[in-house]
Structures are given as C-alpha cells and as structure tokens.
Motif scaffolding. Structure first.
Motif, mmCIF file in Angstrom:
data_model
loop_
_atom_site.group_PDB
_atom_site.id
_atom_site.type_symbol
_atom_site.label_atom_id
_atom_site.label_comp_id
_atom_site.label_asym_id
_atom_site.label_seq_id
_atom_site.Cartn_x
_atom_site.Cartn_y
_atom_site.Cartn_z
ATOM 1 N N ALA A 6 -7.584 -45.511 107.023
ATOM 2 C CA ALA A 6 -7.960 -44.147 107.414
ATOM 3 C C ALA A 6 -9.465 -43.937 107.278
ATOM 4 N N ALA A 7 -10.068 -44.503 106.235
ATOM 5 C CA ALA A 7 -11.514 -44.373 106.036
ATOM 6 C C ALA A 7 -12.287 -45.107 107.123
ATOM 7 N N GLN A 8 -11.720 -46.176 107.646
ATOM 8 C CA GLN A 8 -12.366 -46.917 108.720
ATOM 9 C C GLN A 8 -12.307 -46.145 110.034
ATOM 10 N N ALA A 9 -11.331 -45.256 110.170
ATOM 11 C CA ALA A 9 -11.131 -44.532 111.421
ATOM 12 C C ALA A 9 -12.002 -43.286 111.534
ATOM 13 N N GLU A 10 -12.361 -42.672 110.393
ATOM 14 C CA GLU A 10 -13.167 -41.455 110.470
ATOM 15 C C GLU A 10 -13.937 -41.223 109.180
ATOM 16 N N LEU A 11 -14.911 -40.334 109.271
ATOM 17 C CA LEU A 11 -15.744 -39.984 108.126
ATOM 18 C C LEU A 11 -14.868 -39.637 106.932
ATOM 19 N N THR A 12 -15.148 -40.273 105.785
ATOM 20 C CA THR A 12 -14.351 -40.050 104.586
ATOM 21 C C THR A 12 -15.257 -39.923 103.376
ATOM 22 N N VAL A 13 -14.982 -38.906 102.556
ATOM 23 C CA VAL A 13 -15.613 -38.781 101.246
ATOM 24 C C VAL A 13 -14.496 -38.660 100.216
ATOM 25 N N LEU A 14 -14.767 -39.166 99.021
ATOM 26 C CA LEU A 14 -13.801 -39.122 97.935
ATOM 27 C C LEU A 14 -14.363 -38.285 96.796
ATOM 28 N N ASP A 15 -13.543 -37.374 96.259
ATOM 29 C CA ASP A 15 -13.913 -36.645 95.048
ATOM 30 C C ASP A 15 -13.799 -37.588 93.863
ATOM 31 N N THR A 16 -14.298 -37.171 92.712
ATOM 32 C CA THR A 16 -14.239 -38.023 91.524
ATOM 33 C C THR A 16 -12.803 -38.305 91.088
ATOM 34 N N ASP A 17 -11.874 -37.421 91.442
ATOM 35 C CA ASP A 17 -10.467 -37.646 91.090
ATOM 36 C C ASP A 17 -9.742 -38.515 92.116
ATOM 37 N N GLY A 18 -10.459 -38.984 93.145
ATOM 38 C CA GLY A 18 -9.872 -39.852 94.158
ATOM 39 C C GLY A 18 -9.337 -39.133 95.381
ATOM 40 N N THR A 19 -9.401 -37.803 95.385
ATOM 41 C CA THR A 19 -8.949 -37.042 96.550
ATOM 42 C C THR A 19 -9.835 -37.362 97.747
ATOM 43 N N ALA A 20 -9.207 -37.746 98.854
ATOM 44 C CA ALA A 20 -9.945 -38.089 100.075
ATOM 45 C C ALA A 20 -10.046 -36.874 100.987
ATOM 46 N N HIS A 21 -11.231 -36.678 101.546
ATOM 47 C CA HIS A 21 -11.478 -35.654 102.556
ATOM 48 C C HIS A 21 -11.964 -36.402 103.792
ATOM 49 N N ARG A 22 -11.331 -36.119 104.932
ATOM 50 C CA ARG A 22 -11.661 -36.845 106.156
ATOM 51 C C ARG A 22 -12.086 -35.900 107.260
ATOM 52 N N GLY A 23 -12.895 -36.426 108.169
ATOM 53 C CA GLY A 23 -13.306 -35.676 109.345
ATOM 54 C C GLY A 23 -14.051 -34.399 108.999
ATOM 55 N N GLU A 24 -13.595 -33.297 109.588
ATOM 56 C CA GLU A 24 -14.242 -32.001 109.376
ATOM 57 C C GLU A 24 -14.221 -31.593 107.911
ATOM 58 N N ALA A 25 -13.138 -31.901 107.206
ATOM 59 C CA ALA A 25 -13.041 -31.566 105.783
ATOM 60 C C ALA A 25 -14.091 -32.339 104.980
ATOM 61 N N ALA A 26 -14.396 -33.568 105.390
ATOM 62 C CA ALA A 26 -15.433 -34.354 104.719
ATOM 63 C C ALA A 26 -16.801 -33.709 104.934
ATOM 64 N N LEU A 27 -17.054 -33.254 106.152
ATOM 65 C CA LEU A 27 -18.318 -32.558 106.419
ATOM 66 C C LEU A 27 -18.440 -31.301 105.561
ATOM 67 N N ARG A 28 -17.361 -30.543 105.485
ATOM 68 C CA ARG A 28 -17.373 -29.322 104.668
ATOM 69 C C ARG A 28 -17.656 -29.663 103.210
ATOM 70 N N ARG A 29 -17.002 -30.701 102.716
ATOM 71 C CA ARG A 29 -17.184 -31.099 101.316
ATOM 72 C C ARG A 29 -18.620 -31.552 101.063
ATOM 73 N N LEU A 30 -19.214 -32.259 102.018
ATOM 74 C CA LEU A 30 -20.613 -32.670 101.882
ATOM 75 C C LEU A 30 -21.541 -31.462 101.811
ATOM 76 N N THR A 31 -21.261 -30.427 102.609
ATOM 77 C CA THR A 31 -22.124 -29.234 102.572
ATOM 78 C C THR A 31 -22.008 -28.507 101.241
ATOM 79 N N GLU A 32 -20.903 -28.677 100.556
ATOM 80 C CA GLU A 32 -20.731 -28.031 99.252
ATOM 81 C C GLU A 32 -21.507 -28.749 98.148
ATOM 82 N N VAL A 33 -21.886 -30.003 98.383
ATOM 83 C CA VAL A 33 -22.515 -30.813 97.341
ATOM 84 C C VAL A 33 -23.998 -31.082 97.603
ATOM 85 N N LEU A 34 -24.388 -31.277 98.863
ATOM 86 C CA LEU A 34 -25.768 -31.639 99.173
ATOM 87 C C LEU A 34 -26.752 -30.517 98.836
#
Length: 138
Positions: free
Chosen positions: A53-81
C-alpha cells in the motif's frame, strides 16, 4: 523535537524524491523521519500488505504505527510541518478537502501515465491486474 511522523518515499522516483526533499527542507523541527521504501528495516516494521500500500501511494506513519495514505497523509503532514501547520485548520473549510483530493488524484494519474519518469516500474503492478484493467489483461 522528537519524530512525530515517518514519511515513506520511493528513492528512484523523481517526483517522490523531490517531495521528500521539500518536506525535509520544510521540517526545521526534525519532526519527520524520511525513510526510502527500499530500506531493509521496513520489512521488519511493516506487514507485506502495508508495504505494498505504501508503494502505491503517499504514506506517512504516526509513532504508534498508524498509517495515513493519500489525502490523509497530506493532511497529517500539514499538521506537523512547521510553517504549514498553522494553516492546517484550512482542511475544515468547505471545499478544501475536495480540492486537495482532486489535486492528489491528479498527481496519482500523472504517476500512472508516466511510470518510467516518476515511480519506477519496480513498484507498479502490471496493467493486467490494475483497477482499470480489472484483471482482464487490458
């Protein structure tokens, strides 16, 4: 600041590498760890289906291992950057999520059309088994 997210990226993809470099440049707090998809440690950290799944689309992982993909990954990045996080509230405005989604889907379509330039063939599934092909060998 401790690492809050792990960004997974394809080191052989120009688009992915440029995105990772931009994120790393904007991450002045050191809150995001950038890990290439070919890093051997990912085999131990992620189940096979999570890695696919990470190979198919943008993926970020929280410290607890929760994966956020696609648009949710972008949203999560905006919350941290830093610098961008003060604008993360904009995701709650009407139409913003739809606009970000449309932009993300446009990038995904471009990746699908130009795999040799953007996301190396090694991560692409065959057209025979793609969603569009429906397994009929188109």
């Amino acid at each position: 600041m401790p690492v809050q997210l792990t960004l997974l990226y394809d080191p052989e993809c120009d688009l992915c590498r440029r995105f990772q470099e931009t994120v790393a440049r904007w991450d002045t707090d050191g809150a995001i760890e950038c890990v290439p998809l070919d890093d051997p440690s990912l085999q131990r950290r992620l189940a096979d289906e999570e890695l696919i799944a990470a190979q198919a689309e943008l993926t970020v992982l929280d410290t607890d291992g929760t994966a956020h993909r696609g648009e949710a990954a972008l949203r999560r990045l905006t919350e941290v950057l830093p610098g961008v996080r003060r604008l993360s509230w904009a995701h709650r405005l009407p139409g913003v999520t739809a606009a970000v989604g449309a932009l993300y889907r446009g990038v995904q379509r471009r990746r699908a059309r130009k795999p040799c330039l953007h996301c190396g063939e090694k991560w692409k599934s065959s057209k025979k088994w793609s969603r569009r092909g429906g397994g009929r060998g188109r």
